[in-house]
Design an enzyme around this catalytic site. Structure first.
Site, PDB file in Angstrom:
ATOM      1  CB  THR A 156      -0.919   0.052   1.239  1.00 13.56           C
ATOM      2  OG1 THR A 156      -0.112   0.230   2.400  1.00 13.56           O
ATOM      3  CG2 THR A 156      -1.736  -1.229   1.392  1.00 13.56           C
ATOM      4  CG  HIS A 157       0.451   4.353   1.368  1.00  8.25           C
ATOM      5  ND1 HIS A 157      -0.281   5.515   1.330  1.00  8.25           N
ATOM      6  CD2 HIS A 157      -0.186   3.533   2.234  1.00  8.25           C
ATOM      7  CE1 HIS A 157      -1.319   5.411   2.146  1.00  8.25           C
ATOM      8  NE2 HIS A 157      -1.288   4.204   2.697  1.00  8.25           N
ATOM      9  CB  SER A 278      19.506   2.595 -24.983  1.00 12.44           C
ATOM     10  OG  SER A 278      20.291   3.738 -25.201  1.00 12.44           O
ATOM     11  CE  LYS A 284      17.906   1.905 -19.791  1.00 10.09           C
ATOM     12  NZ  LYS A 284      17.552   3.276 -20.193  1.00 10.09           N
ATOM     13  CG  ASN A 286      14.874   1.022 -22.411  1.00  3.46           C
ATOM     14  OD1 ASN A 286      15.366   1.002 -21.289  1.00  3.46           O
ATOM     15  ND2 ASN A 286      15.400   1.700 -23.416  1.00  3.46           N
ATOM     16  CD  GLU A 291       8.855   2.880 -20.836  1.00  2.00           C
ATOM     17  OE1 GLU A 291       9.461   3.543 -19.990  1.00  2.00           O
ATOM     18  OE2 GLU A 291       9.362   2.548 -21.927  1.00  2.00           O
ATOM     19  CD  GLN A 323     -18.091  14.368 -41.314  1.00  2.00           C
ATOM     20  OE1 GLN A 323     -19.063  14.162 -42.021  1.00  2.00           O
ATOM     21  NE2 GLN A 323     -17.105  15.175 -41.665  1.00  2.00           N
ATOM     22  CE  LYS A 326     -19.258   8.812 -38.834  1.00  5.78           C
ATOM     23  NZ  LYS A 326     -19.627  10.035 -38.118  1.00  5.78           N
TER      24      LYS A 326
HETATM   25  N1  ARG Z   1     -20.627  11.992 -42.687  1.00  3.98           N
HETATM   26  C1  ARG Z   1     -21.722  12.308 -41.839  1.00  3.98           C
HETATM   27  C2  ARG Z   1     -21.376  11.934 -40.409  1.00  3.98           C
HETATM   28  O1  ARG Z   1     -20.486  11.190 -40.253  1.00  3.98           O
HETATM   29  C3  ARG Z   1     -22.936  11.565 -42.257  1.00  3.98           C
HETATM   30  C4  ARG Z   1     -24.221  12.199 -41.916  1.00  3.98           C
HETATM   31  C5  ARG Z   1     -24.421  13.398 -42.721  1.00  3.98           C
HETATM   32  N2  ARG Z   1     -25.710  13.961 -42.546  1.00  3.98           N
HETATM   33  C6  ARG Z   1     -26.001  15.196 -42.919  1.00  3.98           C
HETATM   34  N3  ARG Z   1     -27.187  15.615 -42.748  1.00  3.98           N
HETATM   35  N4  ARG Z   1     -25.086  15.988 -43.401  1.00  3.98           N
HETATM   36  O2  ARG Z   1     -21.943  12.397 -39.448  1.00  3.98           O
END
Ligand code: ARG
Length: 459
Positions: A156-157, A278, A284, A286, A291, A323, A326
């Site tokens: 601990t610690h 290294s 070394k 590593n 990491e 958008q 993603k």
């Molecule tokens: N490429 C757009 C996105 O990833 C798709 C949806 C676009 N819709 C719109 N009404 N412009 O969000």
């Protein structure tokens, strides 16, 4: 020139740099299998609704399948003239099948389409992560079982605290991963909702059988509110959150491995094949792998914060800001999957320096609690016993001895309650054995944990 699905009301061409700024195909191309899958089911629903005939249905589906095949084989290349993957596939379909292709987008918007694709992606990615989690858990169990006899200091610690079994320490990570799996399963449920039928935001006017599409695509539920369906990204946030906690766990294990591999600790030896050297210091070796896992944790946390921040001020329903969901999403799942694979590989190759680990558990008064508990068995109230053993520790420190090196008469100088049998209490092995409570570090308890874990994983 940009290829668009929305040209009609515009007098001017889109500015080239803006097109590039606006486009997402550079990263959303990854959604193509889901986009095609979704379009095939949507097409079937259009046929059932009487919007397209059987021949058109057949044409669209075979067109979509051929696009999928060509993309899979690299015969068809993604093209930056198209704004996004949805535009690309739709335009390509029209090229291949003509008029019928022009009908596919009936009763659908890219807003419900992108939500659908992302949900399908998330569901798939979660399944892959859960698979990797289980693989890593299996490795943890194997290593724990193989090293069931290895004793080490528990901390601990980051100060030596009490002796524990290495297996107990490792199985703690099994538990964390088990909770991670639960979080992913939870996030899965939220992603498992079909948005198609919502169209742009208000719901389509066409009689699209949403239950039929849900069934086709393997969704457990259909959304109940079209406005919510197209503007909800909770499922993205939740899955990145699950990724973040998992990474936090891997990062803690990484940190321990980094510390254990130092000369100062010397608890473990990392496999050469998974370590680096290294460019200047020839001696070394590593621990880059762990990491990097620790480092990449920061980037997944960053993704979580980025999508939370993106969503916080958005009015209903779809906004182009979304958008931006993603890249953090893909990156988080890629990172988690890579990290789990790397950690599994590393852990199975680590060599434990049993001797040093055990010796360390015997140095630093780790059995002081046991000594106090011994006194409790002789009727001394715990708070008094604690105080008294504190004094014994101070005495031992000054003498340069460990507690098990003290003589009975030295102990008796502190309390008459010390007897011959005290000597059975001061070995780290005894200390461990005594912790046979459920969840404790005694070998029987740890074997019980391992047994349950194996049942859970069906191994
Ligand atoms: N490429 C757009 C996105 O990833 C798709 C949806 C676009 N819709 C719109 N009404 N412009 O969000």
């Amino acid at each position: 020139m940009a290829e668009k699905v929305w040209g009609g009301r515009f007098k001017e061409e889109i500015e080239e740099r803006f097109h590039r700024f606006n486009a997402s195909i550079e990263f959303d191309w990854r959604l193509y299998p889901y986009d095609i899958m979704g379009s095939i089911s949507h097409c079937r629903a259009l046929k059932r609704a009487g919007i397209i005939n059987e021949e058109e249905e057949r044409g669209i589906i075979s067109g979509l399948n051929s696009i999928k095949e060509d993309l899979d084989q690299g015969k068809l290349k993604f093209d930056s003239r198209y704004e996004d993957i949805h535009t690309f596939i739709e335009k390509e379909l029209i090229k291949r099948v003509g008029d019928a292709g022009e009908k596919l987008h009936t009763g659908r918007s890219r807003n419900d389409q992108v939500s659908l694709d992302l949900r399908l992606y998330v569901k798939d990615a979660i399944k892959r992560v859960i698979d990797k989690i289980k693989g890593f858990q299996k490795t943890i169990i194997q290593v724990a079982e193989k090293n069931i006899h290895v004793i080490m200091p528990g901390y601990t610690h980051l100060q030596r605290a009490q002796p524990v079994l290495l297996s107990h320490h490792l199985m703690a990570y099994y538990e964390m991963l088990k909770r991670d799996e639960g979080r992913f399963k939870n996030a899965y449920q939220r992603a498992d909702v079909l948005p198609l039928g919502s169209a742009a935001l208000a719901g389509t006017t066409f009689e699209i059988d949403r239950h039929f599409i849900a069934e086709e695509l393997g969704f457990g539920n259909i959304s109940r509110n079209s406005m919510d369906a197209v503007s909800d990204r909770d499922f993205v946030i939740e899955s990145i959150f699950a990724c973040s906690i998992l990474m936090m766990h891997l990062s803690r294990l990484s940190e321990e491995i980094i510390i254990w591999a130092t000369k100062e600790f010397s608890f473990i030896e990392l496999p050469d094949s998974l370590s680096t050297g290294s460019s200047i210091m020839p001696q070394k070796k590593n621990p880059d792998l762990v990491e990097l896992v620790r480092g990449k944790t920061g980037r997944v946390f960053g993704s979580l914060l980025s999508i939370l921040s993106t969503m916080k001020g958005l009015p209903l329903t779809y906004n182009k800001d979304m958008q931006e969901d993603k890249e953090p999403l893909f990156d988080s799942f890629d990172t988690v999957i890579d990290s789990l694979e790397m950690m599994e590989m590393l852990l199975s190759g680590v060599r434990f320096n049993e001797k040093i680990m055990e010796e360390s558990a015997g140095q630093g008064f780790l059995v002081a609690t046991d000594l106090a508990e011994y006194l409790v068995t002789k009727g001394v109230p715990f708070r008094k016993a604690h105080e008294l053993v504190g004094k014994v520790v101070l005495f031992a420190m000054e003498k340069g001895k460990e507690l098990n090196q003290l003589e009975l008469k030295e102990l008796k100088g502190f309390s008459d309650s010390f007897d011959e049998d005290v000597l059975n209490w001061l070995d780290p092995k005894d200390s461990i054995k005594r912790r046979s409570i459920t969840g404790g570090t005694a070998p029987d308890s740890v074997l019980q944990q391992i047994k349950q874990a194996k049942e859970e994983l069906k191994i």
